[in-house]
Scaffold this motif. Sequence first.
Motif, mmCIF file in Angstrom:
data_model
loop_
_atom_site.group_PDB
_atom_site.id
_atom_site.type_symbol
_atom_site.label_atom_id
_atom_site.label_comp_id
_atom_site.label_asym_id
_atom_site.label_seq_id
_atom_site.Cartn_x
_atom_site.Cartn_y
_atom_site.Cartn_z
ATOM 1 N N GLY A 104 67.272 -105.389 21.531
ATOM 2 C CA GLY A 104 66.471 -106.599 21.563
ATOM 3 C C GLY A 104 65.310 -106.550 22.525
ATOM 4 O O GLY A 104 64.614 -107.537 22.717
ATOM 5 N N PHE A 105 65.091 -105.423 23.142
ATOM 6 C CA PHE A 105 63.939 -105.341 24.023
ATOM 7 C C PHE A 105 62.670 -105.393 23.169
ATOM 8 O O PHE A 105 62.554 -104.671 22.178
ATOM 9 C CB PHE A 105 63.968 -104.040 24.826
ATOM 10 N N PRO A 106 61.746 -106.263 23.543
ATOM 11 C CA PRO A 106 60.574 -106.451 22.673
ATOM 12 C C PRO A 106 59.581 -105.285 22.762
ATOM 13 O O PRO A 106 58.744 -105.248 23.657
ATOM 14 C CB PRO A 106 59.948 -107.746 23.207
ATOM 15 N N LEU A 107 59.704 -104.401 21.847
ATOM 16 C CA LEU A 107 58.716 -103.318 21.755
ATOM 17 C C LEU A 107 57.816 -103.591 20.555
ATOM 18 O O LEU A 107 58.270 -104.110 19.542
ATOM 19 C CB LEU A 107 59.414 -101.977 21.533
ATOM 20 N N HIS A 108 56.587 -103.230 20.679
ATOM 21 C CA HIS A 108 55.681 -103.410 19.547
ATOM 22 C C HIS A 108 56.146 -102.541 18.386
ATOM 23 O O HIS A 108 56.623 -101.421 18.579
ATOM 24 C CB HIS A 108 54.266 -103.029 19.955
ATOM 25 N N MET A 109 55.983 -103.047 17.190
ATOM 26 C CA MET A 109 56.536 -102.331 16.038
ATOM 27 C C MET A 109 55.789 -101.037 15.725
ATOM 28 O O MET A 109 56.291 -100.191 14.994
ATOM 29 C CB MET A 109 56.551 -103.230 14.816
ATOM 30 N N ASP A 110 54.594 -100.880 16.278
ATOM 31 C CA ASP A 110 53.861 -99.636 16.036
ATOM 32 C C ASP A 110 54.441 -98.456 16.809
ATOM 33 O O ASP A 110 54.145 -97.309 16.503
ATOM 34 C CB ASP A 110 52.405 -99.800 16.462
ATOM 35 N N ILE A 111 55.228 -98.770 17.816
ATOM 36 C CA ILE A 111 55.682 -97.698 18.698
ATOM 37 C C ILE A 111 56.837 -96.943 18.058
ATOM 38 O O ILE A 111 57.844 -97.536 17.679
ATOM 39 C CB ILE A 111 56.104 -98.270 20.062
ATOM 40 N N LEU A 112 56.676 -95.661 17.943
ATOM 41 C CA LEU A 112 57.727 -94.834 17.339
ATOM 42 C C LEU A 112 58.519 -94.071 18.386
ATOM 43 O O LEU A 112 59.581 -93.551 18.086
ATOM 44 C CB LEU A 112 57.102 -93.843 16.356
ATOM 45 N N GLY A 113 57.978 -93.939 19.559
ATOM 46 C CA GLY A 113 58.708 -93.236 20.602
ATOM 47 C C GLY A 113 58.028 -93.479 21.924
ATOM 48 O O GLY A 113 56.809 -93.694 21.971
ATOM 49 N N LEU A 114 58.785 -93.456 22.982
ATOM 50 C CA LEU A 114 58.142 -93.652 24.275
ATOM 51 C C LEU A 114 58.824 -92.828 25.345
ATOM 52 O O LEU A 114 60.023 -92.519 25.258
ATOM 53 C CB LEU A 114 58.091 -95.140 24.659
ATOM 54 N N LEU A 115 58.042 -92.481 26.313
ATOM 55 C CA LEU A 115 58.548 -91.779 27.482
ATOM 56 C C LEU A 115 57.933 -92.457 28.691
ATOM 57 O O LEU A 115 56.712 -92.496 28.833
ATOM 58 C CB LEU A 115 58.129 -90.302 27.437
ATOM 59 N N LEU A 116 58.782 -93.022 29.521
ATOM 60 C CA LEU A 116 58.294 -93.670 30.731
ATOM 61 C C LEU A 116 58.840 -92.907 31.927
ATOM 62 O O LEU A 116 60.039 -92.681 32.041
ATOM 63 C CB LEU A 116 58.758 -95.138 30.776
ATOM 64 N N LEU A 117 57.945 -92.507 32.798
ATOM 65 C CA LEU A 117 58.351 -91.749 33.972
ATOM 66 C C LEU A 117 58.026 -92.544 35.213
ATOM 67 O O LEU A 117 56.951 -93.159 35.294
ATOM 68 C CB LEU A 117 57.567 -90.436 34.046
ATOM 69 N N HIS A 118 58.950 -92.524 36.142
ATOM 70 C CA HIS A 118 58.623 -93.026 37.466
ATOM 71 C C HIS A 118 58.604 -91.821 38.381
ATOM 72 O O HIS A 118 59.647 -91.236 38.679
ATOM 73 C CB HIS A 118 59.642 -94.059 37.934
ATOM 74 N N LEU A 119 57.398 -91.437 38.819
ATOM 75 C CA LEU A 119 57.260 -90.135 39.465
ATOM 76 C C LEU A 119 57.803 -90.133 40.882
ATOM 77 O O LEU A 119 58.104 -89.078 41.424
ATOM 78 C CB LEU A 119 55.794 -89.710 39.457
ATOM 79 N N GLU A 120 57.890 -91.291 41.493
ATOM 80 C CA GLU A 120 58.424 -91.307 42.852
ATOM 81 C C GLU A 120 59.943 -91.365 42.839
ATOM 82 O O GLU A 120 60.601 -90.665 43.611
ATOM 83 C CB GLU A 120 57.850 -92.491 43.627
#
Lengths: 927, 418
Positions: free
Chosen positions: B289-305
């Motif tokens: 149920g997290f609201p992601l836009h429907m165009d998004i097919l994949g994501l990678l989120l990095l927190h570098l610290e």
Amino acid sequence: MMASPISCSSRHSPDELPGDPSSQEDEDCDYEDRVSYSGSYSSASSDYDEVEPEWLDSVQKNGELFYLELSEDEEESLLPETPTVNHVRFSENEIIIEEDDYKEGKKYEPKLKRFTKILKTKSLLPKRYNKKNRNDNELVSILKHQSNQKTGVVVQQRYKDVNVYVNPKKLTVTKAKEQLKLLEVLVGIIHQSKWSWKKSGKQGSGERLVVHGLLPGGSAMKSGQILIGDVLLAVNDVDVTSENIERVLSCIPGPMQVKLTFENTYAVKKETTQPRQKKAQSNTNDLVKLLWGEEVEGIQQNILNTPHIVMYLTLQLDSETSKEEQEILYHCPVSDASQKLKSVRGIFLTLCDMLENVTGTQVTSSSLLLNGKQIHVAYWKESDKLLLIGLPAEEVPLPQLRNMIGDVAQTLKFMYGSLDSLFFQRALQPAKLHSSASPSARQYDASSAVLLDGLPGVRWLTLPQEIKMELDTALSDLEAADFAELSEDYYDMRRLYTILGSSLFYKGYLICSHLPKDDLIDIAVYCRHYGLLPLAAKQRIGQLVIWREVFPRHHLQPSADSNTEVFREPEGRYFLLIVGLKYYMLCVLLEAGGCASKAVGNPGPDCIYVDQVKTTLHQLEGIDCHINERLTSSPSPCLSCADWFLTGSHEKLDNLTTSPILSRLPGTSKVATSPTCRRILFGDYSLKTRKPSPSRSSGGSDNGCEGGEGVGLSPHAIPNAVWKQRESQGSDGSEESGALLKVTKKKATLPNPFHLGNLKKDLSEKELEIYNTMKLTSGPENTLFHYVALETVQGIFITPTHEEVAQLSGSIHPQLIKNFHQCCLSIRAVFQQTLVEEKKKALNRGDHSGSTNSISSLNPVKEYGVLFECSPEKWTDQRKAPPVMAYWVVGRLFLHPKLQELYVCFHDSVTEIAIEMAFKLFFGLTL
Amino acid sequence: MGEEGTKGTVHLLCLAASSGVPLFCRSSRGGAPARQQLPFSVIGSLNGVHMFGQNLEVQLRSARTEDTTVVWKSFHDSITLIVLSSEEGTSELRLERLLQMVFGAMVLLVGLEELTNIRNVERLKKELRASYRLIDSFLGDSELIGDLTQCVDCVVPPEGSLLQEALSGFAEAAGTAFGSLVVSGRVVAATESWWRLGTPEAVLLPWLVGSLPPQAARDYPVYLPHGSPTVPHRLLTLTLLPGLELCLLCGPRPPLSQLDPQLLDRWWQPVLDPLRACVPLGPRALPAGFPLHMDILGLLLLHLELKRCLFTVEPSADQEPSPEHRRRLLRAFYTLVTASHFPPEPGSPEEKVEDAAQRSQVPRACYLVSGPEEPGTGWRLVALQSGPRRLLLLSAQSPTHALRGLATHTLHALTPLL
């Protein structure tokens, strides 16, 4: 003598000698009549071999010629320390010293040797030209047609001119007791005569002046260009031997620059012992110095300290002869830093061999760590030979290196037919390892070289239609090869060469080309490696004549189609003739064989062809003011300077004059630059509503400023009147440009539609015009910073001229340009990968096997953009954060309808929909 | 050697640097382990060139052919790792990081002492066999991306604070500061100390847990490549629910037997529902149920610290391309932007030697359009850097000009999560 009906002689009877300088003027006027002589003076050259003037000797035994003479202005600027300049003119038997003329700009170069007169055609030195600017009278080279072919070892000789400073006043104490003393004391060259010096009655029978040593601290040693073993041939263009050297030198009246001409025996020796290696390392070195002036010395010192290497190795080792380093065919440079690289050549050989066995594909590059520095080594394998170039990664990124080695290999093949006969010019290295502490134009050059040198294209300058026409006509006339009574037809002979095409460069920009793309690129790369294009751009060439046999890939490729109906390239030989005069350079590709007569042996340049090319150049002389105007006038499309977009930039006001848009909108540039605004700008982007520009951008910035402090004015704040005015202008402009585009679309090349009629318009009108038509981005500001458009079908690219970039000086802008080019390089590397894949796909289409495994890569990539942020380097205000400016660098690859690449750099505030527009506009322009 | 046969294969060679004896060779082909091996002579010469250079103080790092990349790396002057990859879109960055992970894995399971001080090659070979499984998981296609990003793969549980509390309490009760909940190789929750683990082991431990065959409980000796490369610790794992494991890192105490069912029940029974909700989270990473836009097919989120990342290709799973393809696209794009534009993550100083001086021009965003010419086809990838966070998105439909807005919007929405 069928093949050389008009070969030129070098010596003629003394009665044709201009007796004294006063008569020379007259000679200039009537050499027209003497032109006809040229045919009849066929090869008497062999009789006078020893005493030939140096420029005749420039033609090498294999027919090649590289003759370069800088204009006087240039020669002087290269040697600026000269206190008082006396120009000395020597003639064969007397020496005339002329003083005081210098201040009036009247100079006498040792220009007139008797036989040059005879061979000059009217085109070489028209009267008008001669009288108006005596200043520019240059030496006219005589081109010897080598009629007697020498077989056996091909000896490549080079001649070099070295300018040294001499001051005879220092020597007043020293009495010249020994012979040749002056040479030693004055110039610093030690020559030991083998036989006691004796006067011989015959002219030119004196001993050759071999440099046996250099006096420490002498001018010769200081020059760094004179090597032991060189033979001194001429002093200020007067032939010298051991016989007359003292006399010539003693005539030097005071401190001055003297031009010494040497024959480079070192190269000759080397090449005779290893005839396989046709290279001219030391020669090119000198050439480089000539081309780059004195700065090179310092740079070269730096270069020696950076590890880099060029090697040419054979993979076929003869295990019988276990000679040391036998696999090295060629190696350069010889310095400590590169010694290490040389010593590990085993790595390169092994990798080349093994990886090919394992993977089935050839090794392209490898990386090493040497003394903490990363070094990339690029490989180029051809049959059983391996060419290697190794350069530090921090200077030359890998994609650039790979382009470079491809270019080098291409050039070498162009020059020698295959890599087997290899030679290497350094010309490519220092340009890259250039220190950037130089004027902005240079810097632009250096930074753009990263990208532009790798592009398969030539820098193109768009020109107004009429000028274009004129150029086209001139070149067509030349290519028709209808030389009237000078032509072979006149003598009822078979034509020597067919002119395949020609291309004209002005200040290093291609302005007209009638050559197929491949040939054009071959020639351009050749010129680039010899540094000819920058030479023409920055220094006025006095005269340049290059002649050599070349092996253009386009013509020599075996026809893939076995159909006999298809046109086949005649099995001819090809020759490249480049003639340069001042800023112009005309490259002509000639074909022998085919419908022209077959070339026999190694023909040298034919003077008629050279002269005709020169005539063409002289014809074009009138146009160069127009071209210059185009070079300096405001470009299309017009550019902005990055610094204008930074708040608090003080240069802004100064620069506004060149930016009519900005001058009316001093506040707008602030909007998108404040960091607080930016962030919210990001967040508030509505994902689904895509309003048309420019309301979109203004909407965005308004949103941004709600949260911020309202840092700047939004475009709405501009007085309405101005806004409307601009809008109406904008629409006018687009209509106009649309119409013009239609007009020009028919042309194959790239005329600039916007300059058709307005060359003579007054400034304000022009400014308006520029604003109306040249802005590619939408929205109130011009946000385009830089662009490179590559059109691979024609083999050209368009990019702002040096002048345009120089106008946009600022603190940020040069960095931006540099970054733009580096970024484009990596973008282009991605595109190249795509192209490789596309090619593979095209090949595999028959057995459609490749489609499944392509899922793991990003290809095919068609567009790639990077957003950068930058801020002023020195921000003194501690309290406020430095302003930030964001800009995009976007590259796009068009595969259809033809291969094109476009790279643009623009400000972040541009609405993204406008990017599409920019692409399209460019597309229209380039068609 | 077969030329056609090498397409898409990765060969990993491990040799003793001093003697040149091969310790092991692993290969994979098309993402799955393969038996195909390089001939011994090739192994010998690959090692030979590297050694030759080293004797002359020239360190050979990598070589490329038209479709293959080879990377050499030697560790502690004792182990040489060579990887030869002909996978499409392979890059040096990926291979170098792979070698680091492989060496980390070797240390994790064998200990640095054994590797730097080789007394008995045959014994070492046998010991190294234990690490094959983990190493093979690096070579093949994995659902995780930690090997490439060197950040810990995480998932965001719906009721994270509850789990966090339970975990801390349990770890304290068990007498260790290091505890984490792992679902299929991804960390759901971990104690403060666990998060402070150094770079290789923070990624390696969950990866190891994910790669081992399912068991109710394990007591596994591990060396920590960064924190304690020579003294082994114990990794205790307890399967709370199928696919969801509780990991504890501890010294000699407590014995596994001490973690009896009562203790487990006491801490985990109350949060059983949130735990259950975590199990299917694995590949999705984000709570349902997290609201992601429907165009998004994949994501990678990095927190570098923090060195954590979220990686998912689940959104709009019914659309083309396949999850595997999406993963590859994102991996390739990550490699591309990291190698050529974005500054390297802190903590990996050895990479990216180039243009440190260029830093006044900081890259912020990057997009790439790939695919055939026709409009509306192909993929769009966008990367956005903002502070310590870096977001990479894969999208199919979004027009180019909306990409950045999409990325910015998504990043804002994800910021509270990581």
